[in-house]
Design an enzyme around this catalytic site. Sequence first.
Site, PDB file in Angstrom:
ATOM      1  CG  PHE A 133       1.938 -40.893 -17.225  1.00 53.76           C
ATOM      2  CD1 PHE A 133       1.971 -41.113 -18.588  1.00 53.76           C
ATOM      3  CD2 PHE A 133       1.457 -39.672 -16.763  1.00 53.76           C
ATOM      4  CE1 PHE A 133       1.517 -40.154 -19.477  1.00 53.76           C
ATOM      5  CE2 PHE A 133       1.003 -38.707 -17.640  1.00 53.76           C
ATOM      6  CZ  PHE A 133       1.037 -38.948 -19.003  1.00 53.76           C
ATOM      7  CG  ASP A 210      -1.539 -44.500 -13.015  1.00 57.82           C
ATOM      8  OD1 ASP A 210      -2.532 -44.792 -13.707  1.00 57.82           O
ATOM      9  OD2 ASP A 210      -0.845 -43.488 -13.224  1.00 57.82           O
ATOM     10  CE1 TYR A 235      -6.802 -39.125 -20.318  1.00 55.95           C
ATOM     11  CE2 TYR A 235      -7.880 -37.976 -18.511  1.00 55.95           C
ATOM     12  CZ  TYR A 235      -6.734 -38.448 -19.109  1.00 55.95           C
ATOM     13  OH  TYR A 235      -5.527 -38.257 -18.502  1.00 55.95           O
ATOM     14  CE  LYS A 236      -4.588 -42.745 -20.165  1.00 53.64           C
ATOM     15  NZ  LYS A 236      -4.017 -41.747 -21.041  1.00 53.64           N
ATOM     16  NE  ARG A 384       0.513 -44.717 -26.258  1.00 50.36           N
ATOM     17  CZ  ARG A 384       0.112 -43.922 -25.248  1.00 50.36           C
ATOM     18  NH1 ARG A 384       0.626 -44.088 -24.049  1.00 50.36           N
ATOM     19  NH2 ARG A 384      -0.774 -42.985 -25.440  1.00 50.36           N
TER      20      ARG A 384
END
Length: 424
Positions: A133, A210, A235-236, A384
């Site tokens: 990322f 990560d 938050y995912k 995605r």
Amino acid sequence: MPTNDAPPYELSRDFARALDAQNPLRAHRELFVRDDATVYLDGNSLGRLPRATADRLATVVRDEWGRDLIQSWPRWLERCTTVADRLGRAVLGVDPGQVALADSTTVSLFKVLSAAIGLRPGRRTILIEADSFPTDHYVVQGLARQHGMRVVVVQSDIDGGLSPAQVEAVLSDDVALACFCHVSYRSGALADMTAITALLHARGALAVWDLCHSAGAVRTPLAESDADFAVGCTYKYLNSGPGAPAFLYVRRDLISECDQPIWGWFGQADQFAMGQTYEPVETIERFLSGTPPMLGVTAVEEGVRTIADAGIEALETGGRLLTGYALKLTDEWLAPLGWRVASPRPAGRRGAHLTLHHAAAWQVNQALIARGIVPDFRTPDRLRLGMAPLTTSFEDVWAGFDAIREITHQREYERYPAERARVT
Ligand SMILES: Cc1ncc(COP(=O)(O)O)c(C=O)c1O
């Protein structure tokens, strides 16, 4: 209920509904706020709101803040620890005392990478995967500049992800640490944490993982692989809401040796002695800096509860069934229309999102949103599709893929701009 990703699927909407009816996670889906007009396939960017969170936050605001004011701090501080430990147990499978909730993923990554660099004096190389990322690249680049180190980028495959062989090819005794993603944000490829961590350890290097796209979606073998550090967002798949604090993990035997760079009073041994000299606690709290965001921590408590109640093994299985079903629909419906799977095909090699490649992916993304279907676009030309195992139904997947099929077949996407507007 099929038990692997190559079952004899049928292509009808009724079949998707039948899969939902048999899904053991079905009751958990009812615990989230839903809007039947939207098909949400982006729970891997921002998870849905648990109904309990809305009520809980209202209580915290009204009673704990509005009424009890500063007298709430003792229970708030205790909550920080209990929620971090619960997250560690239910989501990461690790024992208490090794997880802290703090800051954003980016800042937490900066803290643990700095600590890792401090544990390997004299070594001058940091490894990072090419398809990490972007924020991970930026933090690594900044730290390398600050410490006079060099960054070696491991050339992973944009769709297939990172392999142990690719890591082995660049390892040397100069490597201090590696910063890798467990599940790739673009393709959903799942890295072999155990094999890669073992390779790093064999050369004396530290492993920093990560977990943003794996926490709450798949098991994270931190304990089994003896990984050194990890970070991730809440938050995912952890459904804790925008801006909820990130988590960081440090293996117990390393904690008291770690020096993190943002010294602050929440890491201080006797915080309220108000001393002028920094003397960090021996525990994981030495990774804290300032006042914790209590609304966010409370939202994490409710979010983690959703994962703990369902069980991470069940969620991993559920995610694989959803992505396996999506693969089947892709092969049957979308491949003849020019779509290509840009994620690993074996169930054990992917997280809970599937990425598809098509030259018009950006336009299809816009056409889907106009129809109330929410996917995500990732550069250069990929759609995605997140299948959060707690909140996505088989019928959601069916509806999303049916719409991609129609939009592509009827060239409906041509109504939308091909050029991607710069998001400011
Ligand atoms: C894999 C990965 N790492 C790091 C981040 C950055 O997280 P934060 O914005 O919490 O710093 C994200 C955000 O989506 C991510 O997907």
